[in-house]
Design a protein around this motif. Structure first.
Motif, mmCIF file in Angstrom:
data_model
loop_
_atom_site.group_PDB
_atom_site.id
_atom_site.type_symbol
_atom_site.label_atom_id
_atom_site.label_comp_id
_atom_site.label_asym_id
_atom_site.label_seq_id
_atom_site.Cartn_x
_atom_site.Cartn_y
_atom_site.Cartn_z
ATOM 1 N N ASN A 201 0.829 -1.213 0.000
ATOM 2 C CA ASN A 201 0.000 0.000 0.000
ATOM 3 C C ASN A 201 0.856 1.253 0.000
ATOM 4 O O ASN A 201 0.555 2.228 -0.702
ATOM 5 C CB ASN A 201 -0.941 -0.012 1.205
ATOM 6 C CG ASN A 201 -2.005 -1.086 1.101
ATOM 7 O OD1 ASN A 201 -2.126 -1.745 0.070
ATOM 8 N ND2 ASN A 201 -2.778 -1.278 2.151
ATOM 9 N N LEU A 202 1.934 1.250 0.793
ATOM 10 C CA LEU A 202 2.840 2.401 0.792
ATOM 11 C C LEU A 202 3.501 2.541 -0.575
ATOM 12 O O LEU A 202 3.622 3.655 -1.108
ATOM 13 C CB LEU A 202 3.894 2.235 1.887
ATOM 14 C CG LEU A 202 4.966 3.329 1.940
ATOM 15 C CD1 LEU A 202 4.343 4.705 2.162
ATOM 16 C CD2 LEU A 202 5.995 3.020 3.023
ATOM 17 N N GLY A 203 3.910 1.439 -1.166
ATOM 18 C CA GLY A 203 4.543 1.502 -2.480
ATOM 19 C C GLY A 203 3.635 2.092 -3.535
ATOM 20 O O GLY A 203 4.075 2.866 -4.391
ATOM 21 N N VAL A 204 2.352 1.736 -3.492
ATOM 22 C CA VAL A 204 1.396 2.278 -4.460
ATOM 23 C C VAL A 204 1.323 3.801 -4.349
ATOM 24 O O VAL A 204 1.303 4.521 -5.365
ATOM 25 C CB VAL A 204 0.007 1.647 -4.244
ATOM 26 C CG1 VAL A 204 -1.063 2.386 -5.047
ATOM 27 C CG2 VAL A 204 0.025 0.171 -4.639
ATOM 28 N N ILE A 205 1.302 4.310 -3.128
ATOM 29 C CA ILE A 205 1.236 5.768 -2.930
ATOM 30 C C ILE A 205 2.530 6.429 -3.383
ATOM 31 O O ILE A 205 2.506 7.490 -4.030
ATOM 32 C CB ILE A 205 0.936 6.094 -1.455
ATOM 33 C CG1 ILE A 205 -0.390 5.462 -1.024
ATOM 34 C CG2 ILE A 205 0.895 7.596 -1.240
ATOM 35 C CD1 ILE A 205 -1.576 5.877 -1.851
ATOM 36 N N LEU A 206 3.678 5.844 -3.054
ATOM 37 C CA LEU A 206 4.948 6.412 -3.486
ATOM 38 C C LEU A 206 5.041 6.450 -5.016
ATOM 39 O O LEU A 206 5.524 7.430 -5.595
ATOM 40 C CB LEU A 206 6.099 5.595 -2.905
ATOM 41 C CG LEU A 206 6.253 5.664 -1.374
ATOM 42 C CD1 LEU A 206 7.290 4.651 -0.899
ATOM 43 C CD2 LEU A 206 6.638 7.073 -0.930
ATOM 44 N N HIS A 233 4.015 -8.341 -7.036
ATOM 45 C CA HIS A 233 4.662 -8.446 -8.351
ATOM 46 C C HIS A 233 3.969 -7.553 -9.377
ATOM 47 O O HIS A 233 4.635 -6.927 -10.212
ATOM 48 C CB HIS A 233 4.627 -9.899 -8.820
ATOM 49 C CG HIS A 233 5.514 -10.817 -8.040
ATOM 50 N ND1 HIS A 233 6.832 -11.045 -8.358
ATOM 51 C CD2 HIS A 233 5.269 -11.564 -6.922
ATOM 52 C CE1 HIS A 233 7.359 -11.893 -7.506
ATOM 53 N NE2 HIS A 233 6.430 -12.234 -6.614
ATOM 54 N N ALA A 234 2.635 -7.488 -9.318
ATOM 55 C CA ALA A 234 1.887 -6.666 -10.278
ATOM 56 C C ALA A 234 2.253 -5.195 -10.145
ATOM 57 O O ALA A 234 2.456 -4.489 -11.144
ATOM 58 C CB ALA A 234 0.389 -6.867 -10.070
ATOM 59 N N ASN A 235 2.342 -4.719 -8.915
ATOM 60 C CA ASN A 235 2.688 -3.310 -8.702
ATOM 61 C C ASN A 235 4.160 -3.039 -8.968
ATOM 62 O O ASN A 235 4.520 -1.963 -9.462
ATOM 63 C CB ASN A 235 2.317 -2.909 -7.279
ATOM 64 C CG ASN A 235 0.821 -2.669 -7.121
ATOM 65 O OD1 ASN A 235 0.275 -1.700 -7.620
ATOM 66 N ND2 ASN A 235 0.142 -3.583 -6.448
ATOM 67 N N LEU A 236 5.013 -4.000 -8.672
ATOM 68 C CA LEU A 236 6.429 -3.845 -8.993
ATOM 69 C C LEU A 236 6.616 -3.697 -10.498
ATOM 70 O O LEU A 236 7.396 -2.851 -10.962
ATOM 71 C CB LEU A 236 7.214 -5.049 -8.471
ATOM 72 C CG LEU A 236 8.699 -5.096 -8.862
ATOM 73 C CD1 LEU A 236 9.441 -3.881 -8.320
ATOM 74 C CD2 LEU A 236 9.352 -6.388 -8.369
ATOM 75 N N GLY A 237 5.905 -4.506 -11.266
ATOM 76 C CA GLY A 237 6.014 -4.402 -12.718
ATOM 77 C C GLY A 237 5.646 -3.021 -13.226
ATOM 78 O O GLY A 237 6.326 -2.457 -14.095
ATOM 79 N N LEU A 238 4.580 -2.450 -12.681
ATOM 80 C CA LEU A 238 4.159 -1.117 -13.108
ATOM 81 C C LEU A 238 5.211 -0.078 -12.744
ATOM 82 O O LEU A 238 5.512 0.829 -13.539
ATOM 83 C CB LEU A 238 2.817 -0.779 -12.454
ATOM 84 C CG LEU A 238 2.064 0.421 -13.039
ATOM 85 C CD1 LEU A 238 1.702 0.186 -14.494
ATOM 86 C CD2 LEU A 238 0.807 0.702 -12.224
ATOM 87 N N ALA A 239 5.801 -0.192 -11.553
ATOM 88 C CA ALA A 239 6.829 0.770 -11.133
ATOM 89 C C ALA A 239 8.076 0.650 -12.007
ATOM 90 O O ALA A 239 8.698 1.668 -12.367
ATOM 91 C CB ALA A 239 7.176 0.538 -9.666
#
Length: 576
Positions: A201-206, A233-239
């Motif tokens: 959740n913190l990563g998504v906001i950052l 993994h899904a959010n890491l890919g987007l970042a």
């Protein structure tokens, strides 16, 4: 006496009389059963919990413990039955209502779940966990403002709840209350560095703030804690894609899909990355996994169309996302009609009624609340590229213009704008819908537009609508911008106004699509990481041949974009 262990014969147990049952074993004590649960010996614990209920049928506590264990095991229907029986014995036990609410929520009985959790809160106002559970249920339904209140109430009671902090971070982020979301996310990680969901959740906001390196660190921390966590993994890919590491992004997103093939976020991020790279065939195929497959409220019935011959059947197309998406993809309606449709119907917001009147291929517009016409097939507008076989950039249909201003409105707008001095009359839109999740990145603060007013020979016309339309009244020099907001009552009026202008300058919002679909010259200002449809690096777009793209070269830096637009305008004014 001979010891059995020394090789002698052991005694046989006494035979039971025919038809008799062995005496029931005494149930384990509650602390012993809890020990089994703590060790993960759940099947044994389940047997013991059932035995405890059989030995004391009127003990509500035993039933609550059994129902809670069934909930933990994912046996939600059985849990509901047991917990309702417990509530029948002891209606004032908050724990029973809380567990029942969780079980009902897993079964998607949202209203009943909310009632049960609300009862748990009323029965035990000091219990933080029930408030957190209620907030999570509200968030699942998109009721994030109410969820925030529930999470904050939980934190007042238990300031050390990492779960409540992590959930608060997610809901605040959805509400675009970004600074508060960062604070909540950091608090959750500080309280429990091993909380994978808090890291995510913190990563998504950052990432939303453009701090992609920090976001990657958070997602990787979550993966170290839970390597099987597909969401991480899904959010890491987007970042990774946000930093231009597209091959790494694709590999990570494919890994997320392997972990959980039905993971909608992973599939959607993979689709958008492929589309951004111009790999349309695979991208549009992946995009079919997005959720929901049809907007809420659309009646069930006809099966989805996948591009097969229509053979005279009636098809219902439906708008799915924003106004701009609808404008972009109605270009496919003539192609649908050519596939042999008997009738082509479109379910779209009322704002499109006049604009789409006379659109080739459209037989009727179905408005919200109208009784649905009898149809044989249905398809979302955003599924039309896949259904119609758009596999390359060259195969994008671009019969510009495919929308036209309403003829009856043109004389009125010609007269309305006739007095503007020249040589250039330029329409301007600097902000999109403030509720859009990416609004922080795609909209420009009005004070950043100052270099435009210095370009001599330009008459500025504001096409901005909504709450932000008045912003330039305190920013632009007196009389520098004509504000048309009160007169732009629907998209047809905006289209007629655009028809009288030499150029439209806009951010990535519906105005860009409208000007492009009308075939008007349009300059679109884009953030560093644009939406997938604008591809990468190029200044043109195969979707709208009359559009020129001005991209950020640094994340969040609009000053360079506005300066380049001002320079291009000066050249345009000076051209013979």
């Amino acid at each position: 006496m001979t010891n059995a262990r020394s090789g002698g014969r052991s005694r046989l147990p006494a035979r039971l009389p025919p038809g008799s049952q062995p005496p029931p074993r005494a149930p384990l004590r509650a602390d012993a059963i809890a020990g089994l649960e703590a060790m993960g010996r759940l099947p044994e614990a389940l047997d013991a919990r059932r035995a405890a209920v059989l030995s004391a049928p009127s003990d509500a506590g035993a039933r609550i413990a059994l129902g809670s264990l069934l909930l933990r095991l994912g046996r939600h229907e059985a849990a509901v039955t047991v917990l309702r029986a417990a509530i029948g014995l002891a209606p004032d036990r908050a724990a029973a209502h809380r567990a029942l609410g969780l079980a009902l929520g897993r079964l998607r009985y949202k209203a009943e779940a909310e009632a049960a959790l609300s009862t748990a809160v009323l029965l035990d106002p000091a219990e933080a966990g029930a408030r957190n559970d209620l907030g999570a249920l509200l968030a699942e339904q998109g009721r994030h403002a109410e969820a925030v209140e529930a999470f904050r109430a939980a934190l007042v009671l238990d300031p050390g709840s990492a779960d409540a902090c992590a959930n608060l971070c997610a809901s605040l982020g959805t509400l675009n209350r970004i600074d508060e979301a960062v604070a909540a996310g950091k608090a959750a990680v500080r309280l429990r560095p091993d909380h994978a969901n808090a890291q995510i959740n913190l990563g998504v906001i950052l990432a939303h703030l453009g701090r992609h390196t920090d976001a990657i660190d958070a997602f990787q921390a979550a993966i170290r804690l839970r390597p099987e966590h597909a969401n991480a993994h899904a959010n890491l890919g987007l970042a990774l894609g946000s930093l231009g590491r597209f091959e790494d992004a694709l590999a990570t997103l494919r890994g997320a899909v392997r972990l959980q093939p039905g993971h909608a976020i992973a599939r959607q991020n993979l689709a958008m990355t492929l589309l951004l790279l111009g790999r349309l065939e695979e991208g549009f195929a992946e995009y079919e996994h997005r959720l929901p497959p049809r907007p809420p409220g659309l009646p069930p019935g006809p099966p989805p169309w996948r591009g097969e011959p229509l053979a005279g059947r009636t098809i219902l197309l439906h708008a799915e996302q924003g106004l701009g998406d609808t404008i972009q993809f109605v270009r496919y309606l003539p192609e649908v009609a050519r596939r042999g449709a008997g009738r082509v119907l479109l379910a779209a917001p009322p704002a499109f009624a006049r604009l789409l009147a006379g659109l080739p291929g459209l037989d009727a517009l179905q408005r919200p609340g109208e009784s649905p016409a009898r149809t044989h097939l249905q398809c979302s507008l955003l599924s039309l590229p896949y259904a119609c076989g758009t596999t390359t950039l060259e195969s994008i249909p671009a019969p510009i213009p495919y929308l036209r201003a309403e003829p009856a409105a043109l004389p009125r707008w010609r007269e309305r704008l006739a007095g503007l001095p020249g040589p250039l009359r330029v329409g301007l839109v600097w902000a999109g819908n403030p509720e859009h999740r990416n609004d922080r990145h795609r909209s420009i603060a009005s004070h950043q537009l100052a270099p435009l007013w210095a370009v001599a020979g330009v008459s500025w016309v504001s096409l901005q609508v909504g709450a932000r339309a008045a912003a330039l009244r305190g920013e632009a020099p007196n009389g520098a911008v004509l504000d048309l907001a009160p007169e732009l009552t629907d998209l047809a009026e905006t289209a007629a106004a655009m028809a009288q202008l030499d150029l439209v300058v806009t951010v990535d919002t519906a105005a860009a699509h409208l000007a492009g679909a009308l075939g008007r010259p349009v300059w679109t200002m884009l953030p560093a990481l644009p939406d997938w449809r604008w591809l990468l690096e190029r200044e043109d777009t195969p979707w709208y041949p009359t559009m020129r793209l001005f991209r950020q070269t640094r994340f969040g830096d609009w000053s360079g974009v506005v300066e380049r637009v001002a320079g291009a305008l000066q050249q345009m004014v000076a051209a013979p």
